[in-house]
Design a protein around this motif. Structure first.
Motif, PDB file in Angstrom:
ATOM      1  N   ARG A   1      10.706   4.010  -4.497  1.00 42.21           N
ATOM      2  CA  ARG A   1       9.409   3.762  -3.850  1.00 42.21           C
ATOM      3  C   ARG A   1       8.878   5.016  -3.163  1.00 42.21           C
ATOM      4  N   PHE A   2       9.782   5.837  -2.642  1.00 44.56           N
ATOM      5  CA  PHE A   2       9.404   7.044  -1.918  1.00 44.56           C
ATOM      6  C   PHE A   2       9.752   8.273  -2.758  1.00 44.56           C
ATOM      7  N   THR A   3       8.932   9.309  -2.636  1.00 44.97           N
ATOM      8  CA  THR A   3       9.179  10.567  -3.339  1.00 44.97           C
ATOM      9  C   THR A   3       9.009  11.727  -2.374  1.00 44.97           C
TER      10      THR A   3
ATOM     11  N   GLN B   1       5.788  10.901  -0.259  1.00 44.49           N
ATOM     12  CA  GLN B   1       4.889   9.912  -0.820  1.00 44.49           C
ATOM     13  C   GLN B   1       5.569   8.553  -0.734  1.00 44.49           C
ATOM     14  N   MET B   2       4.919   7.621  -0.069  1.00 47.15           N
ATOM     15  CA  MET B   2       5.505   6.302   0.152  1.00 47.15           C
ATOM     16  C   MET B   2       4.647   5.245  -0.532  1.00 47.15           C
ATOM     17  N   ASP B   3       5.208   4.566  -1.510  1.00 53.03           N
ATOM     18  CA  ASP B   3       4.514   3.532  -2.265  1.00 53.03           C
ATOM     19  C   ASP B   3       5.188   2.177  -2.056  1.00 53.03           C
ATOM     20  N   SER B   4       4.472   1.130  -2.420  1.00 52.50           N
ATOM     21  CA  SER B   4       5.007  -0.235  -2.320  1.00 52.50           C
ATOM     22  C   SER B   4       5.589  -0.507  -0.937  1.00 52.50           C
ATOM     23  N   LEU B   5       4.837  -0.147   0.077  1.00 51.64           N
ATOM     24  CA  LEU B   5       5.329  -0.273   1.451  1.00 51.64           C
ATOM     25  C   LEU B   5       5.473  -1.737   1.852  1.00 51.64           C
TER      26      LEU B   5
ATOM     27  N   ARG C   1       0.982   8.964   2.432  1.00 57.25           N
ATOM     28  CA  ARG C   1       1.615  10.250   2.159  1.00 57.25           C
ATOM     29  C   ARG C   1       1.768  11.000   3.468  1.00 57.25           C
TER      30      ARG C   1
ATOM     31  N   GLY D   1       0.801  -1.213   0.000  1.00 60.05           N
ATOM     32  CA  GLY D   1       0.000   0.000   0.000  1.00 60.05           C
ATOM     33  C   GLY D   1       0.834   1.263   0.000  1.00 60.05           C
ATOM     34  N   SER D   2       0.132   2.400   0.104  1.00 60.61           N
ATOM     35  CA  SER D   2       0.771   3.713   0.043  1.00 60.61           C
ATOM     36  C   SER D   2       0.296   4.595   1.185  1.00 60.61           C
TER      37      SER D   2
END
Length: 122
Positions: free
Chosen positions: A66-68, A81-85, A18, A15-16
């Motif tokens: 994965r993070f921006t 922004q944190m994706d593919s946690l 922010r 999941g993601s």
């Protein structure tokens, strides 16, 4: 400079989330803003930095791709922004402000938010 984090919570693997870091007092313009993470039983480590006035961004290998990290242009909010946690991303996340030249060492940052908990679990 006074910083306040928001946006943490519980999310399933993959999941993601922010996170936001807002300057409730002062401006981020002349600072390096970093996101640190402290996992249970581990030392606090920097995972991403942004040099606000020039926009340069930097990432630790464990989160790159994965993070921006980004700034809203008004120079009072920095988001992560944190994706593919994964469960390994679990911890308390802090934003911190340091002077020009600050990098990966927590001792370089005199201004800290209160932290926000991120838990990645089923």
């Amino acid at each position: 400079l006074q910083l306040v984090e928001s946006g943490g919570g519980l999310v399933e693997p993959g999941g993601s989330l922010r996170l936001s870091c807002t300057a409730s007092r002062g401006s981020m313009h002349d600072y390096v803003i970093a996101w640190f993470r402290q996992a249970p039983g581990k030392e606090r480590e920097a995972i991403s930095l942004i040099i606000v006035r020039e926009g340069g961004t930097y990432y630790r290998d464990s989160v790159r791709g994965r993070f921006t990290i980004s700034n809203d242009g008004a120079e009072d909010t920095v988001d992560l922004q944190m994706d593919s946690l994964t469960p390994e991303d679990t911890g308390v996340y802090y934003c911190a402000g340091g002077p020009w030249g600050s990098s990966w060492n927590a001792k370089q940052y005199p201004f800290w938010g209160q932290g926000t908990q991120v838990t990645v679990s089923t």
